[in-house]
Design a protein around this motif. Sequence first.
Motif, mmCIF file in Angstrom:
data_model
loop_
_atom_site.group_PDB
_atom_site.id
_atom_site.type_symbol
_atom_site.label_atom_id
_atom_site.label_comp_id
_atom_site.label_asym_id
_atom_site.label_seq_id
_atom_site.Cartn_x
_atom_site.Cartn_y
_atom_site.Cartn_z
ATOM 1 N N LEU A 163 -5.560 -4.257 -5.869
ATOM 2 C CA LEU A 163 -5.946 -3.263 -5.079
ATOM 3 C C LEU A 163 -5.425 -1.942 -5.132
ATOM 4 N N ILE A 164 -4.085 -2.149 -5.417
ATOM 5 C CA ILE A 164 -2.874 -0.757 -5.271
ATOM 6 C C ILE A 164 -2.018 -1.141 -6.427
ATOM 7 N N SER A 165 -2.065 -0.267 -7.713
ATOM 8 C CA SER A 165 -1.074 -0.497 -8.635
ATOM 9 C C SER A 165 0.307 -0.601 -8.276
ATOM 10 N N THR A 166 0.860 -1.591 -8.874
ATOM 11 C CA THR A 166 2.422 -1.838 -8.811
ATOM 12 C C THR A 166 3.478 -1.405 -9.658
ATOM 13 N N THR A 167 2.890 -0.389 -10.763
ATOM 14 C CA THR A 167 3.651 0.104 -11.599
ATOM 15 C C THR A 167 3.786 1.554 -11.364
ATOM 16 N N ASP A 213 12.357 4.179 -7.289
ATOM 17 C CA ASP A 213 13.529 3.499 -6.860
ATOM 18 C C ASP A 213 13.263 2.219 -5.989
ATOM 19 N N GLN A 214 11.786 1.954 -5.673
ATOM 20 C CA GLN A 214 11.602 0.908 -4.713
ATOM 21 C C GLN A 214 10.611 -0.049 -5.453
ATOM 22 N N THR A 215 10.260 -0.992 -4.771
ATOM 23 C CA THR A 215 9.331 -2.236 -5.204
ATOM 24 C C THR A 215 8.085 -1.890 -4.460
ATOM 25 N N SER A 216 6.950 -2.159 -4.954
ATOM 26 C CA SER A 216 5.743 -2.040 -4.317
ATOM 27 C C SER A 216 5.451 -3.384 -3.373
ATOM 28 N N PHE A 217 5.110 -2.805 -2.152
ATOM 29 C CA PHE A 217 4.700 -3.739 -1.179
ATOM 30 C C PHE A 217 3.540 -4.689 -1.582
ATOM 31 N N TYR A 218 2.807 -4.253 -2.567
ATOM 32 C CA TYR A 218 1.241 -4.734 -2.710
ATOM 33 C C TYR A 218 1.238 -5.549 -4.155
ATOM 34 N N THR A 219 2.064 -6.391 -4.454
ATOM 35 C CA THR A 219 2.156 -7.187 -5.698
ATOM 36 C C THR A 219 1.200 -8.248 -5.488
ATOM 37 N N ASP A 220 0.788 -8.592 -4.051
ATOM 38 C CA ASP A 220 -0.047 -9.727 -4.033
ATOM 39 C C ASP A 220 -1.315 -9.388 -3.182
ATOM 40 N N SER A 241 2.791 9.412 -4.447
ATOM 41 C CA SER A 241 3.950 9.192 -3.431
ATOM 42 C C SER A 241 4.171 7.330 -3.617
ATOM 43 N N PRO A 242 5.401 7.034 -3.363
ATOM 44 C CA PRO A 242 5.713 5.901 -3.665
ATOM 45 C C PRO A 242 4.867 4.565 -3.096
ATOM 46 N N LEU A 243 4.458 4.820 -1.823
ATOM 47 C CA LEU A 243 3.600 3.949 -1.360
ATOM 48 C C LEU A 243 2.480 3.486 -2.117
ATOM 49 N N PHE A 244 1.629 4.157 -2.768
ATOM 50 C CA PHE A 244 0.335 4.219 -3.628
ATOM 51 C C PHE A 244 0.881 4.013 -5.118
ATOM 52 N N ASN A 245 2.135 4.424 -5.430
ATOM 53 C CA ASN A 245 2.573 4.490 -6.855
ATOM 54 C C ASN A 245 3.512 3.662 -7.282
ATOM 55 N N GLY A 246 3.376 2.414 -7.137
ATOM 56 C CA GLY A 246 4.187 1.310 -7.414
ATOM 57 C C GLY A 246 5.602 1.429 -6.669
ATOM 58 N N GLY A 247 5.673 1.828 -5.787
ATOM 59 C CA GLY A 247 7.095 1.921 -5.003
ATOM 60 C C GLY A 247 7.878 3.127 -5.591
ATOM 61 N N ALA A 269 -12.579 -0.906 -3.534
ATOM 62 C CA ALA A 269 -12.359 -0.379 -4.852
ATOM 63 C C ALA A 269 -10.680 -0.336 -4.857
ATOM 64 N N HIS A 270 -10.447 -0.208 -6.278
ATOM 65 C CA HIS A 270 -8.937 -0.067 -6.411
ATOM 66 C C HIS A 270 -8.633 1.248 -5.991
ATOM 67 N N PHE A 271 -7.317 1.574 -5.401
ATOM 68 C CA PHE A 271 -6.941 2.691 -4.593
ATOM 69 C C PHE A 271 -7.109 3.854 -5.604
ATOM 70 N N ASP A 272 -6.633 3.816 -7.131
ATOM 71 C CA ASP A 272 -6.746 4.683 -7.864
ATOM 72 C C ASP A 272 -8.213 5.292 -8.328
ATOM 73 N N ASP A 273 -9.067 4.463 -8.206
ATOM 74 C CA ASP A 273 -10.385 4.587 -8.304
ATOM 75 C C ASP A 273 -10.965 5.519 -7.045
ATOM 76 N N VAL A 274 -10.511 5.200 -5.925
ATOM 77 C CA VAL A 274 -11.076 5.813 -4.888
ATOM 78 C C VAL A 274 -10.565 7.503 -4.658
ATOM 79 N N ILE A 275 -8.967 7.499 -5.536
ATOM 80 C CA ILE A 275 -8.713 8.899 -5.550
ATOM 81 C C ILE A 275 -9.310 9.532 -6.857
ATOM 82 N N ASP A 276 -9.663 9.048 -7.681
ATOM 83 C CA ASP A 276 -10.615 9.683 -8.763
ATOM 84 C C ASP A 276 -11.905 10.080 -8.128
#
Length: 612
Positions: A248-252, A232-239, A223-229, A172-179
């Motif tokens: 699967l993880i938001s990039t925004t 100040d950073q760019t997400s690792f998970y655009t692909d 936190s940045p890892l799961f919140n679009g970076g 599932a999408h990470f945000d759905d898991v957290i919800d």
Amino acid sequence: MNVFKQLIALVLVVAFAGCTDYLDVVPDERPTEADAFKNIYAAENFLYSCYSYIPNPRSGTGSIDFMTADEVVTAFEHETFANFPKGNFTASNPVISYWNTLFKGIRQCYLLIDGIDQTPGLSDQNKTLYKAEAKFLIAYYHFLLARNYGPTIIVDGVADINTPFEDFPSRAHFDDVIDFIAKTFDEAAAELPVRYSSTSAYGRATSIAAKALKARALLMAASPLFNGGGEDQTSFYTDFKDEEGNLLISTTYNPEKWKRAADAASEAIQLAEANGHALYSYNESLGETYPLDETLRDLRYTFIDRYSQELLWADTRNEGTYELQNKSTPFIQGRAWNGVAPTLTMVESFYTENGLPIDVDPNFDYDNRYAIATGPNGTTLNLNLHREPRFDAWVGYHNSYYEIIRDVDGEVVEQIKTQFRKNDNCGINGRSNNYTPTGYLNKKGVHPKLEQPTLMAPSQQYPWPVIRLADLYLIYAEALIEYGSATEFATAKEYIDRVRTRAGIPTIDEAWGVVGGASTKETLRRIVRDERTIELYLENQRFWDLRRWMIAEDYLGVQAKGMNIQGATDDEFFRVTTVPFQRQFRSPAFYLMPIPQSEINKNEKLVQNPGY
């Protein structure tokens, strides 16, 4: 996926063996699913078995996050846990993996929820309670899965063991898991007690623990890892997408996730404080003991006093012979192994006595920190002097005192002077094992009344903190800082200052006032991260903090440094030396743990984490 085809097995309960004041129910047989609810005793055993899937947080063979960050380096590089800082884990050989274990635990909990009502003689009150505890564990197990693997499978009931492969679930999408985690913790909290009347139930789920762990999960999600970076950073998970092409993880970046985490932490704090939880202060009924300094004693006993009101939830399993206390204490042949060594990075992370980082405090001679000086007990480094109480409470250094009960030449003493040159009492002395690799020695988590007369499990046992109030204060503060403005900053400082005051250092404004103050998000971010590094040293948090902040490669891919432990004289010993142990961090792969390749092979809908 074979996790959906596991038959139920009752395994040893989360127990604090040998202590009747703790959860200590060990089933005497392994019941089948059919007889799990045949009577009250069987149902209780089944409940306790649901807890047994919790990873042991202080086990070197079962914990991913204990002694595996950059806080310590040990003489035990041959042991299982050391594969993680060395980077020796893969999808084919994950070394320690929670994936199957946690899904088995989730299934066990749902089986309890579905079956508990049929237990003859069990009160409605206990049926409700047992279901709430199972829900708590379902939320907690999903949280552990999300923290390890990111987006995971959401399990909302007992899966049919005959489910065809084409109907296996996907991630599932990470945000759905957290919800789902937050919702399930809330549902559990609504039916759980704030505490239990019987001390034998210590370690079972409470509403306070549910609310606190919900806040931890939401902080992770913000936190940045799961919140679009982050900002100040760019997400690792655009692909990073599932088999159907869904991200699967938001990039925004969404700042409102910090607000959600702050609100959850505030709710948990209010509930905890209203029900008697507070930062630890020494229980005088324990009697006079070392350290004699009250602040140092408070810090040393923060969680090793098993009745500490600071603990919000604790793991009550017994500590084994080859775990933290015996591994940390000054050397005795065959009994104490002198081998858990704070790194120079960790040593330098502690504040000065003025409550400032050593590179910020104008009254600390930072440029000459590696020069030899004369301390109150003999020669040592400048670096070791004029430091905050947490440093002296938790770190043993050359010519400092280590509070522990020992027979020294026929005399029982309650502290010994530690010296770490090659031929000293805590020196390497030609050994290939059982030595401190950095010339420092860990004291945190070691009971001052520990005695080691023979090879045995530690004489002093205590529950291990899963989450405590100081951590919750820092969760709240971090979320406010990342979300906030001046009003939120002021509240964040208040909660950080509670931790600082207990630690015996000035408040933020008192300390930072001499260097221009602390009023910007950047400065306060450094402060709250420093506070977490110091206060939660060796408590299973830094392994994850460095990842969720997206700065892990700067710390975990670097070899540790310490003193020259082969030096026999002061001039030889007090030299900064690289510890020759492999350290590797592959980015971005190691930000998440690998799903076992065997599971990927069994479920074509599962996609592997990036980099594996």
